[in-house]
Design a protein around this motif. Structure first.
Motif, mmCIF file in Angstrom:
data_model
loop_
_atom_site.group_PDB
_atom_site.id
_atom_site.type_symbol
_atom_site.label_atom_id
_atom_site.label_comp_id
_atom_site.label_asym_id
_atom_site.label_seq_id
_atom_site.Cartn_x
_atom_site.Cartn_y
_atom_site.Cartn_z
ATOM 1 N N ASP A 75 30.124 36.786 43.028
ATOM 2 C CA ASP A 75 30.341 35.446 42.490
ATOM 3 C C ASP A 75 31.662 35.420 41.721
ATOM 4 O O ASP A 75 31.785 36.004 40.649
ATOM 5 N N VAL A 76 32.652 34.741 42.289
ATOM 6 C CA VAL A 76 34.000 34.710 41.704
ATOM 7 C C VAL A 76 33.982 34.108 40.305
ATOM 8 O O VAL A 76 34.629 34.631 39.391
ATOM 9 N N ALA A 77 33.242 33.038 40.113
ATOM 10 C CA ALA A 77 33.205 32.392 38.786
ATOM 11 C C ALA A 77 32.644 33.351 37.739
ATOM 12 O O ALA A 77 33.181 33.452 36.624
ATOM 13 N N ALA A 78 31.595 34.087 38.091
ATOM 14 C CA ALA A 78 31.002 35.040 37.145
ATOM 15 C C ALA A 78 31.964 36.181 36.836
ATOM 16 O O ALA A 78 32.061 36.627 35.690
ATOM 17 N N VAL A 79 32.700 36.640 37.852
ATOM 18 C CA VAL A 79 33.670 37.717 37.635
ATOM 19 C C VAL A 79 34.800 37.232 36.728
ATOM 20 O O VAL A 79 35.255 37.950 35.844
ATOM 21 N N ARG A 80 35.253 36.007 36.927
ATOM 22 C CA ARG A 80 36.313 35.453 36.060
ATOM 23 C C ARG A 80 35.832 35.356 34.605
ATOM 24 O O ARG A 80 36.582 35.663 33.677
ATOM 25 N N LEU A 81 34.599 34.935 34.411
ATOM 26 C CA LEU A 81 34.057 34.861 33.045
ATOM 27 C C LEU A 81 33.940 36.248 32.423
ATOM 28 O O LEU A 81 34.262 36.436 31.245
ATOM 29 N N LEU A 82 33.492 37.217 33.205
ATOM 30 C CA LEU A 82 33.406 38.584 32.709
ATOM 31 C C LEU A 82 34.796 39.109 32.345
ATOM 32 O O LEU A 82 34.976 39.740 31.302
ATOM 33 N N ALA A 83 35.778 38.835 33.186
ATOM 34 C CA ALA A 83 37.155 39.272 32.904
ATOM 35 C C ALA A 83 37.677 38.636 31.612
ATOM 36 O O ALA A 83 38.367 39.290 30.823
ATOM 37 N N ALA A 84 37.339 37.383 31.385
ATOM 38 C CA ALA A 84 37.747 36.720 30.132
ATOM 39 C C ALA A 84 37.103 37.415 28.937
ATOM 40 O O ALA A 84 37.739 37.587 27.892
ATOM 41 N N ASP A 85 35.852 37.833 29.092
ATOM 42 C CA ASP A 85 35.189 38.579 28.018
ATOM 43 C C ASP A 85 35.874 39.929 27.782
ATOM 44 O O ASP A 85 36.054 40.347 26.647
ATOM 45 N N VAL A 86 36.261 40.610 28.853
ATOM 46 C CA VAL A 86 36.963 41.886 28.714
ATOM 47 C C VAL A 86 38.276 41.673 27.953
ATOM 48 O O VAL A 86 38.606 42.432 27.040
ATOM 49 N N ALA A 87 39.009 40.628 28.301
ATOM 50 C CA ALA A 87 40.261 40.324 27.594
ATOM 51 C C ALA A 87 39.982 40.078 26.108
ATOM 52 O O ALA A 87 40.748 40.524 25.244
ATOM 53 N N ARG A 88 38.893 39.415 25.816
ATOM 54 C CA ARG A 88 38.520 39.165 24.412
ATOM 55 C C ARG A 88 38.124 40.459 23.710
ATOM 56 O O ARG A 88 38.522 40.714 22.575
ATOM 57 N N TYR A 89 37.362 41.312 24.383
ATOM 58 C CA TYR A 89 36.977 42.600 23.799
ATOM 59 C C TYR A 89 38.217 43.441 23.474
ATOM 60 O O TYR A 89 38.235 44.178 22.491
ATOM 61 N N MET A 90 39.265 43.337 24.303
ATOM 62 C CA MET A 90 40.490 44.105 24.084
ATOM 63 C C MET A 90 41.155 43.761 22.757
ATOM 64 O O MET A 90 41.875 44.589 22.195
ATOM 65 N N LEU A 91 40.920 42.582 22.253
ATOM 66 C CA LEU A 91 41.504 42.188 20.970
ATOM 67 C C LEU A 91 40.934 43.012 19.822
ATOM 68 O O LEU A 91 41.576 43.171 18.787
ATOM 69 N N GLY A 92 39.726 43.543 20.003
ATOM 70 C CA GLY A 92 39.070 44.301 18.943
ATOM 71 C C GLY A 92 39.157 45.805 19.092
ATOM 72 O O GLY A 92 38.657 46.544 18.257
ATOM 73 N N GLY A 93 39.773 46.289 20.159
ATOM 74 C CA GLY A 93 39.878 47.732 20.386
ATOM 75 C C GLY A 93 39.845 48.036 21.861
ATOM 76 O O GLY A 93 39.973 47.155 22.705
#
Length: 161
Positions: A75-93
């Motif tokens: 599911d492309v939409a779900a993968v894009r949302l997960l990738a956005a979460d990964v980008a957000r997690y990167m802000l914290g470490g």
């Protein structure tokens, strides 16, 4: 790195990939994660590592389980949302994204996270990933999706086995 210690492959600043963590003692894996300032582990394998999740919870590690199949529609939409979460997690470490081998599903998520959080072009992202992991995005469907910036992506992608 100590001999026989689990390896993380750094593909970008604060961003790592690897194969599955099952079978690795949680305390050993946590030491490696802490050494690299990893604050989140994103598992896109079909197998959850409940031991790492439980041990990580004790030190405040985010463990995200978001299974993606190797042989079914993604599911492309779900993968894009997960990738956005990964980008957000990167802000914290640091963040580790893993599937079973750390070269297709995990790197699709990583590529989309880099696209969302950097100024790198799709071709630069693929080049960056392959400089760290030469067999990155061996799945030609995923590679084409990243290189075209998902412009012509259907709602689901068939992932080659």
């Amino acid at each position: 790195m100590k001999q026989n210690e689990p390896k993380l492959i750094q593909v970008y600043e604060r961003l790592f990939v690897r194969g599955h963590t099952l079978g690795i003692k949680p305390d050993v894996m946590l030491r490696v994660l802490q050494r690299h300032d990893v604050r989140a582990v994103v598992n896109v394998s079909l197998r959850k590592d409940a031991d790492l999740e439980a041990a990580g919870r004790l030190i405040g590690l985010v463990y995200r389980y978001a299974p993606m199949s190797d042989s079914r529609l993604v599911d492309v939409a779900a993968v894009r949302l997960l990738a956005a979460d990964v980008a957000r997690y990167m802000l914290g470490g640091g963040v580790v994204v893993h599937c079973d081998s750390g070269r297709n599903r995990s790197l699709l998520v990583v590529a989309l996270a880099l696209r969302a959080s950097t100024v790198l072009t799709p071709a630069q992202i693929v080049q960056q990933l392959r400089s760290a992991r030469p067999d990155a995005l061996a799945n030609k469907t995923f590679e084409a999706f990243v290189l075209t910036d998902g412009a012509s992506a259907p709602p689901t992608l068939f992932q080659e086995s």
